[in-house]
Design a protein around this motif. Sequence first.
Motif, short mmCIF file in Angstrom:
data_model
loop_
_atom_site.label_atom_id
_atom_site.label_comp_id
_atom_site.label_asym_id
_atom_site.label_seq_id
_atom_site.Cartn_x
_atom_site.Cartn_y
_atom_site.Cartn_z
N GLY A 152 0.83 -1.20 0.00
CA GLY A 152 0.00 0.00 0.00
C GLY A 152 0.86 1.25 0.00
N ALA A 155 2.65 1.72 -3.40
CA ALA A 155 1.73 2.24 -4.42
C ALA A 155 1.14 3.58 -4.01
CB ALA A 155 0.60 1.24 -4.65
N GLU A 156 1.54 4.06 -2.81
CA GLU A 156 1.07 5.34 -2.27
C GLU A 156 -0.45 5.41 -2.23
OE1 GLU A 156 3.14 8.45 -4.38
OE2 GLU A 156 4.95 8.14 -3.17
N ARG A 157 -1.04 4.32 -1.75
CA ARG A 157 -2.48 4.29 -1.56
C ARG A 157 -2.84 5.00 -0.26
NH1 ARG A 157 -4.62 0.42 -5.20
NH2 ARG A 157 -3.33 0.75 -7.05
N TYR A 159 -5.21 5.48 2.82
CA TYR A 159 -6.28 4.86 3.60
C TYR A 159 -6.10 5.18 5.09
CZ TYR A 159 -2.64 1.26 4.09
OH TYR A 159 -1.46 0.60 4.32
N VAL A 347 -8.56 -1.25 -1.05
CA VAL A 347 -7.85 -0.04 -1.44
C VAL A 347 -6.42 -0.39 -1.86
CG1 VAL A 347 -6.89 2.16 -0.61
CG2 VAL A 347 -9.23 1.50 0.01
N ILE A 348 -5.80 -1.31 -1.12
CA ILE A 348 -4.41 -1.66 -1.37
C ILE A 348 -4.24 -2.49 -2.65
CG2 ILE A 348 -2.48 -3.06 -0.52
CD1 ILE A 348 -3.26 -2.18 2.30
N ASN A 352 -3.23 -2.67 -8.35
CA ASN A 352 -1.93 -2.33 -7.79
C ASN A 352 -0.84 -3.04 -8.57
OD1 ASN A 352 0.35 -1.89 -6.21
ND2 ASN A 352 -0.79 -1.95 -4.29
#
Length: 486
Positions: A152, A155-157, A159, A347-348, A352
Motif C-alpha cells: 500500500g 503504491a502510495e495508496r 487509507y 484499497v491496497i 496495484n
Amino acid sequence: MKFLKLILDYEDAIREIEFSPTVNLIVSKKNSVGKSTLLRLLFYSLGYAIPSTKGINFSKVKCELIVDNFGKRLVLKRKDDLLTLVLKNEELSFTLPDELEALHAIIFQSPNHAVTANILGAIYLDQEKGWTLLNQGVVIGRIRFDLKELVGGLAERMYEELRSELNLVSSELKKYKTMESLYEYQTTLMDLKNETSSDDYIDELERDHNVLLIEKNSLTKQIKDMEQSIRDNAAFVRYIESMRLYIKDDGKEILITRENLANFEDSQNIIKTRKKILELKRSKIEAKLKKLNQQIIQETELISIQTEIQKFDSQISELIINPLSLNRIINQLKQREKELKKSIKNVIVSNNAIIDDMYFTIRNYAEELGVIEYMDDNKDYIFTNDLKSLSGAVYHKIVFIFKVAYIKEIQKYLKTTLPIVLDSPSGREVDQENIADIMRILNRDFSVNQIIIASIFSNYSFDEIKKIEIKDRIFELSQPLATNDI
C-alpha cells in the motif's frame, strides 16, 4: 545503503568492524560467540528497538555506525535511547523510539512510513524468526512486518482514515474482550464462593458503605440544586423589583413586588420543605455510614493482612457486567473490524501494479529454485498464509524469494540499494545444494547490494567476499576482531 564501519564500546572494550561494500561473511567455528549479536547491533545502531542478546545489555553499548547512503556519508551515534545523526557538519539528535519514524525518514529519504517501517522485515533474516516470517508477523523483538501495509505504501495508496478507525475499533475490541475475561473470572469466583459457602464480611460492609455513599452524594447534589433554585428565585424577584414594573388593573397601576407575586412564597417554601426532607435522609445515611466505618475498622483490625489476589477478587466481584450486552458489542466490533480490514485490502490491492510485479518476481525465482508447483496461479498468493504443508527446505526457499521480491520493489521506490543481511542461512532441513542455489541468485542479481552473512560455514561462493572472523566472544577479545579477506 552500505554499512562501512561499526565501532562498539562496551565496558571499556572497544571493537571496530569494517565492512566490504560487496559481500561480508561473519564466521566462527562454533555457535554462540557473537555473530547474531554483531548483526543485531548493526540495526540497533540504525535506531531499531532490537532486543539484547544473552550477556550483553545493548543499552550499555555505545555504538557508532558509519554508512554510505545515497552517495553521502552518514554517522550514527547511539547510546541507549539517544541517537545522534551526523551529516557533513550538521548534527541531529533523536530520542528513541518516539522519533524513530523521523530518523528513518531522513536515512531512507522518504516520509512514507508504510514503506520505511517495513524495510527491516525485508532485508534482515534473523536466525530465530527471519527464515519463517513470510508476509506478516514479527521480525525481531516487537518489530513487525506487514506486506499489505508495504505494498500500500509502495503504491502510495491513501487509507489513513480507514486505518485510524480500524485501530480505534481494534483497541475497543481488546477492551471488551478483557471485560469478557473479567466476567468469566467473576463467574468462577461466584462458583467458588457458592461451593465454599463462605462470605467475606468486610467486603459486604464495604459494598454497603459504597452504596450508602452513592446515595449520600446523590442527595447532596439534589440539596445543592435546590439551594441554587432558592437563590436564583430570590435573585429574580429582586431583579423584578429593581425594574419597578407596573401592571394595569381597571385603570389602576400596581407596582410589582415580592408581596403581590402570586404563589412565590409558597413555591419557595415547597422547595425549602423538600430540601429539609432530603437533609433529614442524608443525616440518617451519614449516621449509617459512621456506624459502618466503625464496623469496617473493627473487622480490619481482626484481619491485618489481606493478599493482593484477595483484593483483586474483591474488586472483580463488585463489577457489574451485562454478559448479553457485552457479547452483542463484541460481535458488532468484530464485524466492523472485518469490514474495515476488507476495505483497506480493497484499497491496497485494487489495480496495484506493485502486487503484479512482486508476484511475477516470486514466480520467476520459484521456477528457478524448483518450488513453482507450490504456488497458486493468482497474484493474491503473495498474501498467502497456507504454508503448513510445506517442508523445511521448500519453505526456506519460498521465504527467501519473497524477501528478495520485497527488496526489489522497495529499492525501485527509494531509488537506492539496500543491504541484505542473512543470519544462519544454513540448517533448517536445507542442504548445501539449496544454499548454493540461493547464494547464486544473490551473486548474480544483487551484485550491487551489500550482503552480510553470519554463519559457522565458510564455503559460500561469491565473486568477491570479505571474511570477518570471530574467534571468541566479541567483547572478550584482547584486540579488534579479525577482518581478513578470503
